[in-house]
Design a protein around this motif. Structure first.
Motif, PDB file in Angstrom:
ATOM      1  N   TYR A 110       0.836  -1.198   0.000  1.00 14.68           N
ATOM      2  CA  TYR A 110       0.000   0.000   0.000  1.00 14.68           C
ATOM      3  C   TYR A 110       0.875   1.253   0.000  1.00 14.68           C
ATOM      4  O   TYR A 110       2.016   1.249   0.474  1.00 14.68           O
ATOM      5  CB  TYR A 110      -0.918   0.021   1.232  1.00 14.68           C
ATOM      6  CG  TYR A 110      -0.178  -0.096   2.548  1.00 14.68           C
ATOM      7  CD1 TYR A 110       0.159   1.033   3.288  1.00 14.68           C
ATOM      8  CD2 TYR A 110       0.203  -1.344   3.045  1.00 14.68           C
ATOM      9  CE1 TYR A 110       0.850   0.929   4.488  1.00 14.68           C
ATOM     10  CE2 TYR A 110       0.891  -1.466   4.238  1.00 14.68           C
ATOM     11  CZ  TYR A 110       1.214  -0.325   4.958  1.00 14.68           C
ATOM     12  OH  TYR A 110       1.909  -0.431   6.136  1.00 14.68           O
TER      13      TYR A 110
ATOM     14  N   GLN B 155      -2.905   4.970   2.531  1.00 13.34           N
ATOM     15  CA  GLN B 155      -3.971   4.079   2.099  1.00 13.34           C
ATOM     16  C   GLN B 155      -4.306   3.081   3.206  1.00 13.34           C
ATOM     17  O   GLN B 155      -3.451   2.754   4.035  1.00 13.34           O
ATOM     18  CB  GLN B 155      -3.568   3.331   0.826  1.00 13.34           C
ATOM     19  CG  GLN B 155      -3.467   4.203  -0.407  1.00 13.34           C
ATOM     20  CD  GLN B 155      -3.096   3.412  -1.649  1.00 13.34           C
ATOM     21  OE1 GLN B 155      -2.612   2.286  -1.567  1.00 13.34           O
ATOM     22  NE2 GLN B 155      -3.310   4.012  -2.812  1.00 13.34           N
TER      23      GLN B 155
ATOM     24  N   THR C 237     -10.241   9.158  -8.933  1.00 17.85           N
ATOM     25  CA  THR C 237     -10.693   8.210  -7.920  1.00 17.85           C
ATOM     26  C   THR C 237     -11.381   7.030  -8.586  1.00 17.85           C
ATOM     27  O   THR C 237     -11.923   7.138  -9.690  1.00 17.85           O
ATOM     28  CB  THR C 237     -11.696   8.849  -6.936  1.00 17.85           C
ATOM     29  OG1 THR C 237     -12.847   9.300  -7.656  1.00 17.85           O
ATOM     30  CG2 THR C 237     -11.076  10.013  -6.188  1.00 17.85           C
TER      31      THR C 237
ATOM     32  N   GLN D 166      -5.075   3.302 -10.267  1.00 19.48           N
ATOM     33  CA  GLN D 166      -5.520   2.780  -8.982  1.00 19.48           C
ATOM     34  C   GLN D 166      -5.874   1.308  -9.146  1.00 19.48           C
ATOM     35  O   GLN D 166      -6.600   0.929 -10.072  1.00 19.48           O
ATOM     36  CB  GLN D 166      -6.732   3.560  -8.457  1.00 19.48           C
ATOM     37  CG  GLN D 166      -7.146   3.138  -7.049  1.00 19.48           C
ATOM     38  CD  GLN D 166      -8.143   4.094  -6.435  1.00 19.48           C
ATOM     39  OE1 GLN D 166      -8.111   5.294  -6.710  1.00 19.48           O
ATOM     40  NE2 GLN D 166      -9.037   3.583  -5.607  1.00 19.48           N
TER      41      GLN D 166
ATOM     42  N   SER E 133      -6.429   9.245   2.627  1.00 22.18           N
ATOM     43  CA  SER E 133      -7.130   8.530   1.564  1.00 22.18           C
ATOM     44  C   SER E 133      -8.613   8.557   1.889  1.00 22.18           C
ATOM     45  O   SER E 133      -9.017   8.185   2.996  1.00 22.18           O
ATOM     46  CB  SER E 133      -6.638   7.085   1.455  1.00 22.18           C
ATOM     47  OG  SER E 133      -7.433   6.354   0.531  1.00 22.18           O
TER      48      SER E 133
ATOM     49  N   SER F  46     -12.743   7.908   0.138  1.00 19.64           N
ATOM     50  CA  SER F  46     -13.489   7.262  -0.940  1.00 19.64           C
ATOM     51  C   SER F  46     -14.972   7.443  -0.667  1.00 19.64           C
ATOM     52  O   SER F  46     -15.368   8.150   0.260  1.00 19.64           O
ATOM     53  CB  SER F  46     -13.118   5.776  -1.043  1.00 19.64           C
ATOM     54  OG  SER F  46     -13.437   5.095   0.157  1.00 19.64           O
TER      55      SER F  46
ATOM     56  N   SER G 148      -6.676  11.005  -2.649  1.00 19.26           N
ATOM     57  CA  SER G 148      -5.645  10.185  -2.016  1.00 19.26           C
ATOM     58  C   SER G 148      -4.309  10.856  -2.285  1.00 19.26           C
ATOM     59  O   SER G 148      -3.894  10.971  -3.437  1.00 19.26           O
ATOM     60  CB  SER G 148      -5.658   8.756  -2.574  1.00 19.26           C
ATOM     61  OG  SER G 148      -4.669   7.969  -1.958  1.00 19.26           O
TER      62      SER G 148
END
Length: 706
Positions: free
Chosen positions: A467, A471, A527, A598, A645, A647, A669
């Protein structure tokens, strides 16, 4: 042609259908404060030159905008210069708020306003207009027999709408649609080329294309497409002048000549990307047009106006030499202004931020109240408290005065600074080599847009996680022997976390130093939602926004093209099969190629309960996967790294330090370096907001010691 002794400061602003603000009485007499300027055209032959003040508001491309080197440009700017040449005068530009253009004309602060101003009957009551210099009518194009009808902007709400970047229609859709909550941001797809938008319409990637009527009528000759709406965002644009201005006839004659010579068509092709066949014909000029002669009227309404006298601190010399301010450093900017209107500034008058060259250019500024009263003719010193952004770069922020009714007026004030790059934080110490772990990368120094390949081999491992710093760890489990392609946009540290079979944990770290590319396209955001890990049958939304010189954008999964010729900003939904899915967006331009990537893991099993997780709906909250400060204790004068990070349903990310905004519109991120020179404890806060304005946040702290 009669002599025109003075071509005034030109006001530039955006198109709006509302009249100029109430309280700007028509017919107020204006004293002509014309002044001659001596200019030596050649030795021993001094010539008397005169100047016109033209006003604009430089935030409405393609009519008026600031270039990357902070110079005024656009259709209106070029036209004003041509008018100055034809009238034999110099042009002085004034960047002003649109709401205040009428008042500036009334008090003689400007002589003409070229601001993509549409003629309306209400505005005719307040100012004189020249003959038209541009006419346009927007339309909507869709697939034939799609059952779509567009009569107004609200009708676009259910559809994915394509529009060309830099056009009046992009601004219209953004300001009248998205900013007012009528359209979803994900449904606006911005293209560098209108032809690509039409091609994607044919392929079903967008539902509607909005542009000028004439080029869409050409596209609709294809029987598979049809015009489904017209009369959108009508524009009949002319120069605005004060009532009774002696400039009306000379400017009309100059516009007539420029039209007949093809100069207006040339400007339309250069700035509006419209060739001769796509231009709406201009109506015939009104013969013998003269200014509206009206007697001076007595009125109780007053006029708001403000002019900049001088910069009192941090003078950037017209952005030629923006002064340096270290990242995250609080500072103050001050101006001296004059109330040159007829209203007294009392409680309710404020100075407010109105944008900048990038979203971060507001620099944490907040509206600042005027400590009045400030009578007409008096000067006043304004000061705002700001914080330099953490990311290195050149920033220019704009501020305007706002009256108690919410209307902006006066000269637009600006603050420009340079944020220099900070030293790279000391990398973590290299762990003692272990015969059970091998973690390598093919390159540790790259340019922005390039990619690297990580490889690892682990024996006797219970679990392995790969990672980027910031993250979530648990969503990034990988096989013990594998490799991974990564394209970090900024300097990033990657970790390999190994849980050995005996329960012990070891971490290996590799830092990739990324040299920024000033010429390649820039990723504003990228993203994949949901991220980390999903189940078979679940879909993801790939979102991106790119700026700069761009010729092509390609969206791919595992290097298989999903969308070639994609828009500058958009969303693509994909439902990947089981396995590893590497989503990438590649933006190419004359200055190079940038790439964002990603990785995602797609598993067969469903979550507990046997129900697959749904893609976040517009009403759901964002998710903060991680938020860290490393190290969390440093010495005075050294640096730390803040990483995060997020989402889910995210529209905006902000970073604060001790409640002061230091980074706005951050990538979803990423990480930044912060160098601290004063001992104490610092609290960092990360805010993630969705389109509905709902916010979640996390806080972490760091200590600075001597």
């Amino acid at each position: 042609m009669p002599e025109v002794p003075y071509l005034s400061r030109i006001g530039v602003e955006r198109i709006a259908d509302a009249p100029f603000p109430a309280g700007l009485p028509p017919g107020v007499a204006i004293t002509d404060n014309r002044t001659d300027i001596t200019h030596s055209g050649c030795r021993n032959n001094p010539t008397r030159w005169r100047r016109q003040r033209d006003c604009t508001s430089a935030d409405y491309p393609p009519f008026a905008f600031y270039t990357d080197d902070f110079q005024l440009d656009g259709y209106d700017i070029a036209l004003a210069r041509l008018l100055g040449e034809r009238l034999g005068v110099d042009v002085e530009f004034k960047d002003m708020a649109f709401d205040g253009l009428g008042g500036a004309l009334q008090v003689g602060q400007i002589d003409a306003a070229l601001a993509a101003i549409s003629i309306t009957d209400q505005r005719r009551e307040q100012v004189d207009f020249t003959n038209l210099y541009f006419v346009s009518e927007g339309a909507a194009l869709a697939r034939a027999h799609a059952g779509i009808t567009i009569d107004d902007i609200e009708d676009l709400a259910p559809y994915r709408v394509g529009v060309q970047a830099g056009t009046v229609y992009q601004v219209w859709l953004q300001e009248s649609g998205i900013d007012k909550g009528l359209l979803q941001p994900d449904n606006l797809l911005v293209y560098t080329d209108a032809g690509k938008a039409v091609a994607d319409l044919r392929n079903g990637l967008v539902d509607v294309v909005v542009a000028d009527l004439l080029p869409l009528e050409v596209a609709a000759r294809d029987s598979s497409l049809a015009i489904v709406g017209q009369g959108l965002n009508r524009q009949r644009i002319a120069v605005a002048l004060a009532k009774g201005s002696t400039l009306l006839s000379p400017i009309n004659e100059a516009l007539f000549d420029l039209q007949n010579e093809g100069e207006l068509a040339r400007l339309a092709e250069l700035y509006l990307d419209l060739d001769q066949t796509e231009l709406q014909p201009l109506p015939s000029p009104e013969a013998g047009a003269t200014a509206t002669a009206e007697p001076e009227r007595v009125t109780t309404a007053c006029i708001d106006a403000m002019t900049l006298i001088e910069d009192l601190s941090l003078d950037d010399d017209g952005m030629r030499f923006p002064p340096p301010v270290s990242p995250g450093t609080p500072f103050q900017k001050s101006w001296r202004v004059q109330n040159n209107g007829t209203c007294t500034w009392i409680n309710g008058y404020i100075l407010t931020p109105v944008g900048g060259n990038v979203p971060q250019a507001t620099m944490g500024g907040v509206p600042t109240a005027i400590n009045g009263p400030v009578a007409p003719g008096e000067t006043y010193d304004l000061t705002v408290n700001l914080v330099a952004p953490l990311v290195p770069g050149i920033y220019q922020g704009f501020w305007s005065m706002r009256n108690p009714n919410g209307l902006l007026f006066g000269d637009r004030l600006s603050v420009g600074i340079t944020v220099p790059a900070q030293p790279t934080p000391t990398p973590p110490p290299t762990a003692t080599p272990s015969p059970t772990i091998s973690f390598t990368v093919d390159r540790s120094n790259i340019r922005a847009g390039e990619c690297v390949t990580f490889s690892w081999t682990v024996t006797n491992a219970g679990a392995v996680f790969f990672y980027a710093q910031g993250q979530p760890i648990d969503q990034n489990q990988v096989p013990p022997n594998d490799s991974r392609l990564e394209c970090p946009p900024v300097t990033t540290t990657y970790n390999l976390r190994v849980v050995l079979s005996n329960g012990a944990t070891e971490i290996r770290s590799l830092r990739i130093d990324v040299q920024p590319s000033t010429e390649a396209p820039l990723f504003n955001s990228f993203t994949v939602t949901p991220g980390g890990q999903i189940v078979v049958g679940q879909c993801v939304d790939v979102r991106w926004s790119v700026s700069g010189e761009v010729t092509n954008i390609r969206v791919a999964r595992n290097d298989v093209t999903l969308w070639n010729g994609a828009p500058l900003s958009g969303t693509s939904r994909d439902c990947p099969p089981a396995g590893e899915a590497a989503y990438s967006v590649e933006a190419s331009g004359p200055g190079g190629t940038s790439r964002a990537l990603q990785n995602l893991t797609v598993i067969q099993a469903t979550p507990a309960g046997g129900t697959a997780t749904a893609t976040p709906s517009p009403g759901q909250l964002p998710v903060i996967n991680s938020f860290t400060v490393n190290p969390n204790q440093i010495f005075v004068g050294t640096c730390l790294t803040v990483a995060w990070s997020v989402s889910g349903n995210v529209s905006r990310v902000q970073l604060r330090r001790d409640n002061v905004l230091v980074l706005d519109f951050a990538v979803f991120s990423g990480n930044v370096t912060d160098c601290l020179n004063t001992e104490g404890t610092y609290v960092y806060r990360l805010d993630a907001a969705n389109n509905q304005g709902q916010v979640i946040f996390q806080q972490v702290s760091a200590t600075v010691v001597r």
